[in-house]
Design a protein around this motif. Structure first.
Motif, short mmCIF file in Angstrom:
data_model
loop_
_atom_site.label_atom_id
_atom_site.label_comp_id
_atom_site.label_asym_id
_atom_site.label_seq_id
_atom_site.Cartn_x
_atom_site.Cartn_y
_atom_site.Cartn_z
N LYS A 1 52.18 39.43 42.62
CA LYS A 1 52.43 38.65 41.52
C LYS A 1 52.89 37.37 42.24
CE LYS A 1 55.15 37.70 37.29
NZ LYS A 1 56.18 38.38 36.11
N GLY A 2 52.41 36.08 41.78
CA GLY A 2 52.89 34.77 42.45
C GLY A 2 52.32 33.74 41.94
N LEU A 3 52.71 32.39 42.51
CA LEU A 3 51.96 31.26 42.29
C LEU A 3 50.88 31.00 43.15
CD1 LEU A 3 52.18 28.73 40.32
CD2 LEU A 3 53.87 27.76 42.09
N TYR A 4 49.58 30.66 42.72
CA TYR A 4 48.55 30.60 43.57
C TYR A 4 48.04 29.12 43.43
CZ TYR A 4 48.39 35.43 44.38
OH TYR A 4 48.74 36.85 44.96
N HIS B 1 40.28 32.54 35.30
CA HIS B 1 41.54 33.48 35.74
C HIS B 1 41.12 34.42 34.81
CE1 HIS B 1 45.85 34.40 35.46
NE2 HIS B 1 45.41 35.28 36.23
N LEU C 1 46.44 25.42 39.51
CA LEU C 1 47.45 26.21 39.79
C LEU C 1 47.76 27.41 38.98
CD1 LEU C 1 50.65 23.68 40.45
CD2 LEU C 1 50.02 25.35 41.97
N GLU D 1 49.45 31.02 37.95
CA GLU D 1 50.54 32.27 37.86
C GLU D 1 49.86 33.53 37.77
OE1 GLU D 1 54.60 33.64 35.70
OE2 GLU D 1 54.15 31.40 35.68
N ASN E 1 49.20 37.83 37.99
CA ASN E 1 49.92 39.12 38.15
C ASN E 1 48.91 39.86 39.32
OD1 ASN E 1 52.09 38.85 36.26
ND2 ASN E 1 50.40 39.14 34.68
N HIS F 1 53.59 31.12 46.47
CA HIS F 1 54.97 31.58 46.45
C HIS F 1 54.89 32.93 45.78
CE1 HIS F 1 59.36 31.99 46.00
NE2 HIS F 1 59.25 32.14 44.64
N MET G 1 56.37 36.18 43.54
CA MET G 1 57.41 36.30 42.45
C MET G 1 57.76 37.58 42.19
SD MET G 1 55.24 33.51 40.16
CE MET G 1 56.62 33.57 38.82
#
Length: 207
Positions: free
Chosen positions: A123-126, A147, A171, A173, A175, A205, A207
């Motif tokens: 999980k994160g920001l891609y 997505h 951008l 977010e 999972n 980042h 998460m």
């Protein structure tokens, strides 16, 4: 008579000794019972403390495991970039997932050259980028970035007197396990040209 008196004296002494012994025994027994009670109480307190410490240790271990997983995820380098090895015609590829089969980078191995799908490992920001090159003399061309089932970007080129390129970034977010992929738009009349048409992504980042 004297013998009887002596016997009475000895009997009285024996009785006194017996009473003293019994009294002493009763005191020792009471003391022993008290010590046993104290020992049992101490043992129960000790067992309670040990159990409490074991629970604390288990909680601390769980916290350490969670922290280690978080640190591992943050240290993970997830990045990929692929390009088309051949030109894809919109008339035949429309609605299909484009497979960017010439992989330039695939750190973490999350992009599949078999399916053309990027599976988010954590999980994160891609950040994702898609670019395309088309011949404007053949009409319009577009590709679609998804997505999971959600369309999130659609670079588009219009008619032109020469080759034309375009692209978009998004951008996301995501999972762990989410899918990000590119499709050729349905009804396109143009071709998406190889080498200059690319799909890339990077984990910014965890998460």
């Amino acid at each position: 008579m004297f013998a009887l008196v002596c016997f009475a004296v000895h009997l009285a002494s024996a009785c006194a000794f017996l009473e003293e012994t019994l009294a002493s025994g009763s005191a020792d027994h009471a003391a022993l019972v008290q010590l046993i009670g104290q020992e049992q109480s101490l043992r129960m307190n000790l067992e309670t403390q040990v159990h409490s410490q074991q629970e604390n240790i288990e909680k601390l271990q769980a916290s350490v495991n969670t922290l280690n997983k978080s640190l591992t995820a943050e240290k993970a380098i997830i990045a990929f970039e692929g390009k088309l090895s051949s030109t894809r015609l919109g008339s035949t590829e429309g609605g299909r997932i484009l497979i960017f089969d010439t992989v330039l980078t695939n750190l973490g191995g999350a992009y599949s050259t078999t399916t053309g799908i990027f599976h988010a490992p954590v999980k994160g920001l891609y950040l994702f980028s898609v670019t395309l090159l088309a011949d404007g003399r053949n009409g319009t061309a577009s590709i679609e970035l998804y997505h999971n089932t959600k369309l999130i970007a659609r670079p588009f080129t219009g008619p032109s007197s020469s080759f034309v390129g375009t692209g978009e970034v998004a951008l996301v977010e995501a999972n762990a396990g989410d899918e990000i992929f590119v499709k050729a738009s349905v009804g396109g009349t143009n071709a998406v040209y190889d080498h200059f048409s690319r799909f890339s992504g990077v984990l910014l980042h965890a998460m």
